[in-house]
Write a protein that holds these residues in place. Structure first.
Motif, short mmCIF file in Angstrom:
data_model
loop_
_atom_site.label_atom_id
_atom_site.label_comp_id
_atom_site.label_asym_id
_atom_site.label_seq_id
_atom_site.Cartn_x
_atom_site.Cartn_y
_atom_site.Cartn_z
N ARG A 355 7.09 11.00 0.88
CA ARG A 355 6.59 12.35 0.59
C ARG A 355 5.08 12.47 0.75
O ARG A 355 4.52 13.50 0.43
N TRP A 356 4.43 11.42 1.21
CA TRP A 356 2.97 11.45 1.35
C TRP A 356 2.60 11.09 2.79
O TRP A 356 3.07 10.10 3.34
N SER A 358 0.08 9.75 5.44
CA SER A 358 -1.11 8.91 5.52
C SER A 358 -1.28 8.45 6.96
O SER A 358 -0.39 7.81 7.53
N GLU A 364 -5.18 12.09 4.72
CA GLU A 364 -4.10 11.90 3.76
C GLU A 364 -3.87 13.19 2.97
O GLU A 364 -4.82 13.79 2.48
N ASP A 366 -0.24 15.70 1.13
CA ASP A 366 1.21 15.82 0.90
C ASP A 366 1.94 16.08 2.21
O ASP A 366 1.45 16.82 3.08
N ARG A 367 3.08 15.46 2.36
CA ARG A 367 3.86 15.58 3.60
C ARG A 367 4.16 17.04 3.95
O ARG A 367 4.00 17.47 5.09
#
Length: 390
Positions: A355-356, A358, A364, A366-367
């Motif tokens: 859900r992240w 990077s 970076e 939140d997805r």
């Protein structure tokens, strides 16, 4: 001029409720009789019939079945129009090569509305006046604007509602900003905006699931056709109606906020019906035994997808935007919006459980926020460098 529908709750007396139910039952009979006539005529003559030919038989029908004299003539005509439209839709689907879906007979529990298409209804002093029914109490929570064109009486469980279609003059509404916003729809969160704002998912069905399960178990213990069984069915319908009303209210509120705030609203062009299909079975080629296919997890995901009401949310935004006149709702290709980095354009492969976002470039976030930015930029036609510069 535009058409706008107002829906109000009715509070008929016991006698009026019986009259409405009786009228609905007679309309259901007429619908099935008209459908049967069309089927038999085509079977024996090879030709169909039309609405006008069936409508010309109504005076003769009233002579045989005198109870039909207690129903407004245009209500009966509208029933025959429903049959006509059902067959038009059938032939249209056949020509388009889609699944035809031949018009079917309607049971008393499926046929739940009848309409006054032109006359026989009016609003007087907080009451709905219906020809052959009387003055019915109405909960008119908002003012009805424009010229009333049609009046549809609808039964939902034990409740009665009226839907008034009015011809109104559309008044353009200017949103608070001239910005474009991208929206990524999800399950854990209903939507994530490219601005970083989040619309939470209240999960109305999930919260009511225990109550619905208990009501379903109670229903399964009742003898079919008994009074207790009917009461159990009514309770199930009431619980489902509450969930639906909660979901509709929530989607109405947020769609109104979005249309009032942004000039362009960008969604992904998704098909929830395809996304919520059940998992296909897997079979071992050698033994023929069925293998684990994740059906249980997929079933839970499907339930959550349908609980969010993505299609309804988009439709609410679309018609509100059209009514505003100065707002547009558009859709873009959803491919790779979650995988592409909105900072540098690199494809970063991610599992659905990640859900992240990077990226090696140092970007970076939140997805879902990353996906919402990509959705907005895809509509604007920006490259990732231009998006960063702005």
């Amino acid at each position: 001029m535009a058409l706008k529908t107002y829906k109000f709750r009715l509070y008929p007396t016991r006698k009026q409720a019986e009259k409405l139910q009786w009228t609905l039952a007679r309309c259901c009979e007429l619908y099935n009789a008209a459908l049967q006539e069309r089927r038999e005529m085509y079977t024996y003559t090879g030709k169909g019939t039309t609405y006008n030919q069936q409508a010309m038989q109504l005076p003769e029908i009233k002579g045989i079945r005198e109870e039909y004299k207690d129903i407004h003539s245009q209500v009966l005509q509208d029933v025959l129009r429903k049959v006509e439209n059902a067959f038009k839709g059938f032939f249209k689907r056949v020509k388009a090569g889609k699944k035809p879906g031949y018009p079917r007979f309607q049971g008393c529990n499926r046929y739940d509305s009848f309409c006054y298409p032109q006359a026989g209804f009016s609003l007087e002093n907080g009451l709905l006046v219906l020809s052959k029914v009387g003055h019915v109490k109405i909960k008119q929570h908002r003012k009805v604007l424009g010229n009333m064109k049609t009046c549809t009486l609808k039964r939902e469980g034990n409740c009665w509602y009226v839907c008034l279609v009015c011809e109104v003059q559309s008044v353009p509404r200017t949103p608070y900003t001239d910005e474009c916003v991208g929206i990524d729809l999800g399950v854990s969160k209903l939507a994530t905006l490219s601005t970083g704002d989040v619309i939470e998912n209240p999960q109305h069905y999930r919260r009511a699931e225990k109550q619905l399960a208990k009501a379903g178990q109670a229903l399964s213990r009742k003898k079919r056709g008994s009074k207790r069984c009917k009461k159990a069915v009514e309770r199930m319908a009431r619980l489902h109606r509450k969930v639906r009303n909660q979901r509709n209210d929530y989607l109405h509120q947020w769609s109104r906020r979005l249309v009032n705030t942004y000039e362009t609203i960008v969604f992904e062009e998704i098909a929830p019906a395809n996304l919520s299909k059940r998992a296909k079975p897997k079979q071992d080629e050698e033994t023929g035994h069925y293998l684990p296919n994740g059906a249980s997890a997929k079933s839970g995901l499907n339930k959550s997808i349908l609980d969010t009401g993505w299609s309804t949310f988009i439709a609410r935004c679309e018609y509100k935007a059209e009514n505003a006149g100065t707002v547009q709702v558009v859709k873009v290709d959803p491919r790779m919006t979650s995988q592409v980095c909105s900072g540098c354009g690199t494809v970063v492969k991610k599992d659905l459980s990640e859900r992240w976002h990077s990226c090696a470039c140092g970007y970076e976030l939140d997805r879902d926020h990353n996906a919402a930015i990509n959705i907005r930029n895809r509509w604007l036609g920006r490259s990732h460098q231009e998006a960063q510069a702005s």
